[in-house]
Design an enzyme around this catalytic site. Structure first.
Site, PDB file in Angstrom:
ATOM      1  N   SER A   1       0.648  -1.147  -0.031  1.00  0.00           N
ATOM      2  CA  SER A   1      -0.023   0.004  -0.120  1.00  0.00           C
ATOM      3  C   SER A   1       0.872   1.411  -0.110  1.00  0.00           C
ATOM      4  O   SER A   1       0.391   2.388  -0.295  1.00  0.00           O
ATOM      5  CB  SER A   1      -0.928   0.101   1.147  1.00  0.00           C
TER       6      SER A   1
ATOM      7  N   LYS B   1       0.665   4.662   6.676  1.00  0.00           N
ATOM      8  CA  LYS B   1      -0.006   5.347   5.606  1.00  0.00           C
ATOM      9  C   LYS B   1       0.487   6.854   5.916  1.00  0.00           C
ATOM     10  O   LYS B   1       1.193   7.419   6.505  1.00  0.00           O
ATOM     11  CB  LYS B   1      -1.442   5.627   5.617  1.00  0.00           C
TER      12      LYS B   1
END
Length: 170
Positions: free
Chosen positions: A35, A76
């Site tokens: 990700s 993230k």
């Protein structure tokens, strides 16, 4: 006797300083999944700084580690800050109605998810996205949603492994 006490004090100070530095700036985190590509790859080992956010708050584009509600840690990038309104329109991120300007395509998103409609961030809430927008489970989806400040554990600042890519994380 004074020499022995002096040595003991020196040893305690060195051990305390080493613990402080290792705990504060040297917590190792292994990246899981893809990700955060292309910046961080799956199985990269990075260092997390726990102390920065003890004295300040996350800033836009910081790469952070946060704990999900299922107690798993994720990495993230911070996009939306407390009090802002985030929306994804025609593949671009808008913050408070202004298009986000970012390098390396970080301002583009194909799938808007929850951000198809305006997402208002409350006090202490952040909107996080993975750099690999097409392969990231992040704030666009209900199972992650807005991330509370108390879920953010620290800031990623350096990649250790693989050694060929050692360096600071942007």
């Amino acid at each position: 006797m004074r020499k022995v006490i002096g040595w003991i004090v020196d040893i305690v100070v060195v051990i305390s300083l080493a613990w402080f530095v290792a705990y504060g700036f040297g917590t190792q985190v292994k990246i899981a999944g893809q990700s955060m590509m292309p910046g961080l790859q799956g199985d990269d080992v990075v260092l997390m700084d726990r102390l920065t956010y003890d004295f300040g708050d996350p800033a836009r584009f910081d790469v952070v580690v946060f704990e999900r509600e299922d107690h798993k840690s994720n990495v993230k990038r911070v996009i939306g800050l407390p009090g802002e309104v985030v929306q994804i329109i025609d593949g671009y991120i808008y913050i408070d109605g202004q298009r986000l300007e970012a390098d390396n395509g970080l301002d583009r998103v194909v799938l808007a998810g929850l951000a198809e409609n305006p997402v208002t961030l409350g006090e202490g809430e952040y909107f996080l996205l993975g750099d690999n927008r097409d392969g990231s489970e992040d704030s666009r989806f209900a199972n992650i949603g807005n991330v509370n400040r108390n879920q953010i554990q620290g800031k990623i600042w350096m990649r250790l492994l693989p050694l060929i890519h050692i360096g600071l994380v942007e």
